[in-house]
Design a protein around this motif. Sequence first.
Motif, PDB file in Angstrom:
ATOM      1  N   THR A   3      29.312 -40.567 129.388  1.00  0.00           N
ATOM      2  CA  THR A   3      28.164 -39.761 129.007  1.00  0.00           C
ATOM      3  C   THR A   3      28.630 -38.366 128.636  1.00  0.00           C
ATOM      4  N   ARG A  20      17.164 -39.656 120.319  1.00  0.00           N
ATOM      5  CA  ARG A  20      17.187 -38.862 121.547  1.00  0.00           C
ATOM      6  C   ARG A  20      16.776 -39.696 122.759  1.00  0.00           C
ATOM      7  N   ARG A  21      15.681 -40.447 122.615  1.00  0.00           N
ATOM      8  CA  ARG A  21      15.189 -41.228 123.760  1.00  0.00           C
ATOM      9  C   ARG A  21      16.190 -42.297 124.195  1.00  0.00           C
ATOM     10  N   GLU A  24      19.216 -40.408 125.857  1.00  0.00           N
ATOM     11  CA  GLU A  24      18.858 -39.874 127.179  1.00  0.00           C
ATOM     12  C   GLU A  24      18.717 -41.000 128.190  1.00  0.00           C
ATOM     13  N   HIS A  28      22.850 -39.253 128.561  1.00  0.00           N
ATOM     14  CA  HIS A  28      23.390 -38.155 127.769  1.00  0.00           C
ATOM     15  C   HIS A  28      22.411 -36.973 127.756  1.00  0.00           C
ATOM     16  N   HIS A  29      22.969 -35.779 127.628  1.00  0.00           N
ATOM     17  CA  HIS A  29      22.151 -34.590 127.363  1.00  0.00           C
ATOM     18  C   HIS A  29      22.103 -34.428 125.851  1.00  0.00           C
TER      19      HIS A  29
END
Length: 226
Positions: A3, A20-21, A24, A28-29
């Motif tokens: 990650t 992004r979803r 995450e 992950h950031h």
Amino acid sequence: MATGRVLVVDDDVTVSDVVRRYLERDGHHVVLAGTGEDALRLVDADRPDLVVLDLMLPGIDGVEVCRRLRGAIPVIMLTALGEEENRIAGLRLGADDYVTKPFSPRELALRVQSVLRRAAPRPTARELHDGDLRLDGTARTATLAGVELALTGREFDLLEFLMSHPGEAFTRAELLARVWGWDFGDQSTVTVHVRRLREKVERVPAAPSRISTVWGVGYRYDGVDR
């Protein structure tokens, strides 16, 4: 699971939100950017571990962003089916991987994990030598005649794999599977990376002595010490 901090650069808000979803969800950031200018500003402000980069961006396009990063950060390109020229240009500039739109978000998430895993330091890695070419698997650095080579993460992986198997011929499909971790994909990716490696490790790239072409098969690492 590997990650890290991932910068996603895409001017399509829907695509960015979906990516992004999924990322995450894997821990992950994620930071989002909608333009090439924003991406470069965010990289300067707080360097990410990996960039997911759409090539077709307003203003500074993805190819130019990739050129400015110059292999300093792992890059996965997002390309449309008709963007082969841009994809090849991105690979030549040091991108580590690519995913073609429309794409599976889960596949992209797996590619992100693969690239981050390969970029992570491996304390048990060994040193490899071939004449004045030295490769340090722990530090993930390579030097030629004492000068450090500017290798992307994927170029380093490919060089390390080939140097670890001197005298063995591998097809492009085998290299995709064993270096990239792909069961399928465009084999020109391998061709581009071999060409870039030759430009960095061969005295005469057009007449290579280290990374040889085996006609009808693929490539073999011969090296000056053999």
